[in-house]
Design an enzyme around this catalytic site. Structure first.
Site, short mmCIF file in Angstrom:
data_model
loop_
_atom_site.label_atom_id
_atom_site.label_comp_id
_atom_site.label_asym_id
_atom_site.label_seq_id
_atom_site.Cartn_x
_atom_site.Cartn_y
_atom_site.Cartn_z
N TYR A 1 10.04 69.81 37.59
CA TYR A 1 9.31 68.64 38.10
C TYR A 1 8.14 68.26 37.20
O TYR A 1 7.85 67.09 37.00
CB TYR A 1 8.88 68.87 39.55
N VAL B 1 11.05 58.51 42.53
CA VAL B 1 9.85 59.34 42.75
C VAL B 1 8.84 59.11 41.63
O VAL B 1 7.82 59.80 41.56
CB VAL B 1 10.26 60.84 42.84
N HIS C 1 12.03 58.85 49.03
CA HIS C 1 12.24 60.23 48.57
C HIS C 1 10.97 60.85 48.01
O HIS C 1 11.03 61.79 47.23
CB HIS C 1 13.37 60.26 47.52
N CYS D 1 -2.27 76.77 46.82
CA CYS D 1 -3.01 75.89 47.73
C CYS D 1 -4.45 76.38 47.86
O CYS D 1 -4.68 77.56 48.13
CB CYS D 1 -2.33 75.90 49.10
C1 BV8 Z 1 18.90 64.55 54.83
C2 BV8 Z 1 14.05 63.22 45.35
C3 BV8 Z 1 18.95 65.66 56.92
C4 BV8 Z 1 14.17 64.56 44.67
C5 BV8 Z 1 16.33 62.70 46.05
C6 BV8 Z 1 25.71 61.74 55.02
C7 BV8 Z 1 26.86 61.73 54.24
C8 BV8 Z 1 26.98 62.55 53.12
C9 BV8 Z 1 25.91 63.42 52.77
C10 BV8 Z 1 24.79 63.41 53.55
C11 BV8 Z 1 24.67 62.59 54.65
N1 BV8 Z 1 23.44 62.80 55.20
C12 BV8 Z 1 22.79 63.73 54.50
C13 BV8 Z 1 23.58 64.12 53.48
C14 BV8 Z 1 23.21 65.13 52.48
C15 BV8 Z 1 22.43 64.52 51.33
C16 BV8 Z 1 23.26 63.54 50.55
O1 BV8 Z 1 23.19 62.35 50.76
N2 BV8 Z 1 24.02 64.07 49.62
C17 BV8 Z 1 24.82 63.23 48.76
C18 BV8 Z 1 24.75 63.78 47.32
C19 BV8 Z 1 26.24 63.21 49.28
N3 BV8 Z 1 21.23 63.87 51.80
C20 BV8 Z 1 20.12 64.61 52.03
O2 BV8 Z 1 20.07 65.82 51.89
C21 BV8 Z 1 18.89 63.87 52.51
N4 BV8 Z 1 18.34 64.59 53.62
O3 BV8 Z 1 19.78 63.82 55.14
O4 BV8 Z 1 18.36 65.51 55.65
C22 BV8 Z 1 17.88 66.12 57.84
C23 BV8 Z 1 17.52 65.33 58.91
C24 BV8 Z 1 16.54 65.79 59.77
C25 BV8 Z 1 15.91 67.03 59.53
C26 BV8 Z 1 16.27 67.80 58.43
C27 BV8 Z 1 17.26 67.35 57.57
C28 BV8 Z 1 17.81 63.84 51.43
C29 BV8 Z 1 18.26 63.05 50.25
C30 BV8 Z 1 17.08 62.89 49.25
C31 BV8 Z 1 17.27 63.80 48.05
N5 BV8 Z 1 16.22 63.54 47.06
N6 BV8 Z 1 15.30 62.47 45.22
C32 BV8 Z 1 14.17 64.43 43.18
O5 BV8 Z 1 14.10 63.30 42.65
O6 BV8 Z 1 14.22 65.50 42.52
S1 BV8 Z 1 17.77 61.86 45.81
C33 BV8 Z 1 17.93 61.55 44.11
O7 BV8 Z 1 19.30 61.47 43.83
C34 BV8 Z 1 17.39 60.21 43.70
O8 BV8 Z 1 16.26 59.85 44.44
C35 BV8 Z 1 18.54 59.22 43.90
O9 BV8 Z 1 18.39 58.52 45.09
C36 BV8 Z 1 19.73 60.14 44.09
C37 BV8 Z 1 20.86 59.89 43.12
O10 BV8 Z 1 20.30 60.04 41.79
P1 BV8 Z 1 20.87 59.13 40.57
O11 BV8 Z 1 22.36 59.19 40.54
O12 BV8 Z 1 20.13 59.35 39.34
O13 BV8 Z 1 20.43 57.73 41.03
P2 BV8 Z 1 21.28 56.78 41.76
O14 BV8 Z 1 22.14 57.38 42.82
O15 BV8 Z 1 20.32 55.84 42.23
O16 BV8 Z 1 22.36 56.29 40.58
C38 BV8 Z 1 21.90 55.77 39.33
C39 BV8 Z 1 22.54 54.39 39.27
O17 BV8 Z 1 21.90 53.62 38.29
C40 BV8 Z 1 24.03 54.44 38.88
O18 BV8 Z 1 24.79 53.66 39.78
C41 BV8 Z 1 24.05 53.78 37.48
O19 BV8 Z 1 25.24 53.03 37.26
C42 BV8 Z 1 22.86 52.88 37.57
N7 BV8 Z 1 22.22 52.53 36.29
C43 BV8 Z 1 22.14 53.28 35.16
N8 BV8 Z 1 21.44 52.59 34.21
C44 BV8 Z 1 21.07 51.40 34.77
C45 BV8 Z 1 21.56 51.36 36.08
N9 BV8 Z 1 21.35 50.30 36.88
C46 BV8 Z 1 20.65 49.26 36.39
N10 BV8 Z 1 20.14 49.24 35.14
C47 BV8 Z 1 20.33 50.28 34.30
N11 BV8 Z 1 19.83 50.24 33.04
#
Ligand code: BV8
Length: 250
Positions: A69, A105, A121, A157
């Site tokens: 990080y 972030v 996030h 902390c």
């Molecule tokens: C939770 C911070 C429950 C950390 C991040 C339902 C269905 C399936 C799975 C789940 C579900 N509910 C929960 C889940 C599990 C999980 C999840 O979604 N998993 C996925 C992988 C299937 N979700 C969670 O765990 C969430 N928590 O639901 O908790 C709960 C409830 C109550 C009490 C306790 C628990 C938490 C999710 C948050 C995780 N943290 N970020 C860090 O940054 O280190 S997410 C992180 O990854 C990013 O923030 C981003 O959102 C995500 C994906 O990263 P990237 O791929 O890099 O980004 P992105 O997806 O945005 O894609 C990039 C895009 O840009 C591409 O499309 C590309 O084509 C495009 N691009 C590239 N270049 C360009 C461009 N576009 C325009 N211009 C360009 N030049």
């Protein structure tokens, strides 16, 4: 992506009184901040970012995770917002009711003039105690060059001496309820949602554009690649954010 589609998107945006802009990691890609899918450079090729962005990883190896990080925070410090970030800030100024919701972030939207993005996030710039959640100011160590794989012992902390953790939402953690509620509320009541640079794969954030579409809002997408949001987007602008967003606010 053709000129007429960009002109059509600009016209739709110009007619919408209530707009949500929803951004993902692709929004920062052209500022040199790697997305999760291409953060795998150097040491990080040995690690799956989704495996590092978890409480379990931090508990198992706090120095590796805290170092990752810090590398990402330094990368953001050395980056600059691009014309797309400034175009988003211009949209917020021009549209009667605009809300910016970001999964990112980094602080590039703020540095480009956006006033109050909803960070679903969390932020690299808001570390907190891993036990009592006491906010701990980030060290202003811009001298630290981002290097691959720096292991850094998390600071302690000042209140309870537990390790300090990054101020982001890890996989398996709940999103900040107030930000998520405000984002859902804005999406449910907007006329147009502009989604930029997100794969639409991470939940519950990925629900935001779907909420807007279900409520009948116009969805416009900017992304070089197809995503699950293609099917709800009225206009799909296939290209990079830094080039396409300014064309929407000319
Ligand atoms: C939770 C911070 C429950 C950390 C991040 C339902 C269905 C399936 C799975 C789940 C579900 N509910 C929960 C889940 C599990 C999980 C999840 O979604 N998993 C996925 C992988 C299937 N979700 C969670 O765990 C969430 N928590 O639901 O908790 C709960 C409830 C109550 C009490 C306790 C628990 C938490 C999710 C948050 C995780 N943290 N970020 C860090 O940054 O280190 S997410 C992180 O990854 C990013 O923030 C981003 O959102 C995500 C994906 O990263 P990237 O791929 O890099 O980004 P992105 O997806 O945005 O894609 C990039 C895009 O840009 C591409 O499309 C590309 O084509 C495009 N691009 C590239 N270049 C360009 C461009 N576009 C325009 N211009 C360009 N030049």
């Amino acid at each position: 992506m053709t000129e007429p589609e960009t002109a059509r998107a600009a016209a739709l945006l110009g007619q919408a009184p209530r707009v949500v802009v929803f951004t993902g990691a692709g929004m920062s890609a052209e500022s040199g901040v790697p997305t999760f899918r291409d953060a795998l450079t150097g040491l990080w090729q040995r690690y799956d970012p989704q495996a590092l962005a978890t409480p379990e990883a931090f508990h198992a190896d706090p120095e590796l995770v805290y170092g990752w990080y810090e590398w990402r925070r330094q990368t953001v410090r050395l980056a600059e917002p691009h014309a797309g970030h400034r175009a988003v800030a211009a949209i917020e100024k021009r549209v009667p009711q605009a809300v910016l919701v970001t999964q990112n972030v980094d602080d590039l939207h703020e540095r480009a003039g956006s006033v109050a993005p909803l960070h679903l996030h969390g932020s690299l710039f808001a570390p907190r105690c891993s036990r009592c959640s006491h906010p701990v100011p980030v060290a202003d160590d811009t001298t630290l060059e981002p290097t691959e794989g720096r292991r850094i012992p998390p600071p302690r902390c000042p209140r309870c001496a537990a390790p300090v953790r990054p101020g982001v939402v890890w996989f398996g953690e709940a999103l900040p309820p107030e930000a998520l509620e405000a984002a859902v509320e804005a999406a449910a009541n907007c006329d147009l949602l502009l989604t930029v640079g997100t794969s639409g794969l991470v939940y519950p954030a990925a629900e935001i554009p779907q909420v807007a579409a279900r409520r009948g809002a116009t969805v416009i997408q900017i992304n070089p690649l197809p995503t699950p949001l293609d099917e709800v987007s009225r206009v799909n602008l296939r290209g990079p954010a830094a080039q396409l967003l300014p064309a929407l606010v000319r």
